[in-house]
Design a protein around this motif. Structure first.
Motif, PDB file in Angstrom:
ATOM      1  N   ASP A 224      11.260  -1.441   6.546  1.00 18.19           N
ATOM      2  CA  ASP A 224      11.375  -1.834   7.947  1.00 18.19           C
ATOM      3  C   ASP A 224      10.810  -3.228   8.185  1.00 18.19           C
ATOM      4  O   ASP A 224      11.113  -3.868   9.195  1.00 18.19           O
ATOM      5  N   GLU A 225       9.961  -3.696   7.247  1.00 21.53           N
ATOM      6  CA  GLU A 225       9.395  -5.046   7.343  1.00 21.53           C
ATOM      7  C   GLU A 225      10.221  -6.064   6.563  1.00 21.53           C
ATOM      8  O   GLU A 225       9.872  -7.247   6.523  1.00 21.53           O
ATOM      9  N   GLY A 226      11.275  -5.598   5.912  1.00 15.61           N
ATOM     10  CA  GLY A 226      12.105  -6.500   5.123  1.00 15.61           C
ATOM     11  C   GLY A 226      11.660  -6.659   3.682  1.00 15.61           C
ATOM     12  O   GLY A 226      12.144  -7.548   2.969  1.00 15.61           O
ATOM     13  N   ILE A 227      10.721  -5.803   3.223  1.00 11.38           N
ATOM     14  CA  ILE A 227      10.280  -5.829   1.823  1.00 11.38           C
ATOM     15  C   ILE A 227      10.976  -4.696   1.071  1.00 11.38           C
ATOM     16  O   ILE A 227      10.840  -3.529   1.430  1.00 11.38           O
ATOM     17  N   SER A 228      11.719  -5.055   0.040  1.00  6.65           N
ATOM     18  CA  SER A 228      12.535  -4.089  -0.704  1.00  6.65           C
ATOM     19  C   SER A 228      11.759  -3.578  -1.917  1.00  6.65           C
ATOM     20  O   SER A 228      11.474  -4.336  -2.850  1.00  6.65           O
TER      21      SER A 228
END
Length: 322
Positions: A224-228
């Motif tokens: 959800d924070e853009g960290i995969s």
């Protein structure tokens, strides 16, 4: 496709092989009519009878000794230790006999035995009934070690463990017995084959046992924070799927290792060392290891939760890497 609990999947794996092969038998404390301390063997006594599902004395040395002797003479025993902590009582039979007999006899005998080791904390069972001792058994040449995190893996790894002609330590987390999941295959899962539980590109989180689920929760939150985040479950601690780890790190270039065992001297350190020695060129940052605190497992629930690593710890570590 069938939905099963972790406990049901373990039982199904044992039952499948016991139906196919009369040489497979199960014994341990209260595994018979009582159905096991955690209910894992419920119904097996009625199906297979008291000759193949046998209650034993309260002596882990006798349990492991019986497994060694029966395996050496042609049976395929499954020995349950009610708690993995009590493996300490059977260590001579396991480490000095089971692990070494095939080697010392030049391969002229097989040692097809499975030792079930219910371990892990989180159920307020206190210091003597909550440990994660998988690093001890991975240290011993001659033993194989598996640690399923899902019902599917529990079933498939049990089938392979019973089939193997070497001693296999089957670690099962007792806090996951009620965990339900889809079982899409009733085929063996080869020992030494890991699994990507969640694909990602930025950081590889290598997690074992119950920590796989903490890692998946962390991956969802970080997504959800853009960290995969890629979550890699070795499933088999020895043999270890180093190729899968290398494949993942060649993509993400960062590693966080999380295990429930005490961090000091834990198996997470072995994985970290393998990465440093064999996959260093893939890394863009130092490996981060997470584990339980270096204390006995507390009894009080609030202290036990503070003792254990969790999704928030993983999130913090991944943010440091990313």
């Amino acid at each position: 496709m069938k939905k099963m609990s972790y406990a049901e999947a373990i039982r199904e794996g044992m039952s499948i092989r016991m139906r196919e092969d009369p040489n497979v038998l199960l014994f341990g404390e209260d595994v018979g009519a009582f159905g096991g301390c955690f209910g894992v063997t419920a119904g097996m006594f009625n199906e297979f009878g008291d000759k193949r599902v046998r209650d034993t004395p309260i002596s882990e040395g006798a349990i492991i000794g019986a497994a060694v002797g029966s395996a050496a003479t042609g049976l395929r025993p499954i020995a349950e230790l009610m708690f993995c902590d009590f493996l300490t009582v059977g260590m001579d039979q396991l480490v000095n006999q089971a692990a070494k007999m095939r080697y010392m006899f030049g391969g002229k005998i097989s040692m097809p035995m499975v030792v079930r080791l219910p371990g892990g904390a989180g159920v307020s069972a206190a210091a003597q009934h909550s440990q994660s001792l998988e690093a001890w058994v991975t240290h011993v040449p001659g033993l194989k070690v598996v640690y399923p995190s899902t019902p599917q893996d529990a079933l498939g790894l049990m089938l392979s463990a019973i089939d193997d002609d070497n001693p296999v330590m089957y670690v099962e987390h007792k806090a996951m017995y009620t965990l339900k999941g889809e079982v899409n295959s009733f085929d063996p899962i080869p020992l030494g084959k890991g699994d990507i539980k969640h694909a990602g590109d930025d950081v590889t989180v290598i997690a074992t046992g119950k920590m796989v689920h903490e890692a998946l929760a962390a991956a969802k939150a970080l997504g959800d924070e853009g960290i995969s985040v890629e979550v890699l479950d070795p499933r088999s601690l020895y043999p270890l799927d180093k190729d899968l780890i290398a494949q993942s790190l060649s993509k993400t270039h960062k590693a966080v290792i999380v295990t429930e065992e005490n961090r000091r001297g834990g198996y997470g350190g072995e994985i970290s060392a393998i990465i440093a020695e064999e996959m260093f060129d893939y890394l863009d940052a130092p490996v981060i290891r997470l584990g339980a605190l270096d204390t006995p497992v507390p009894f009080a629930p609030v202290l036990e939760q503070a003792y254990l690593p969790n999704a928030q710890d993983i999130i913090k570590a991944v943010r440091e890497q990313a």
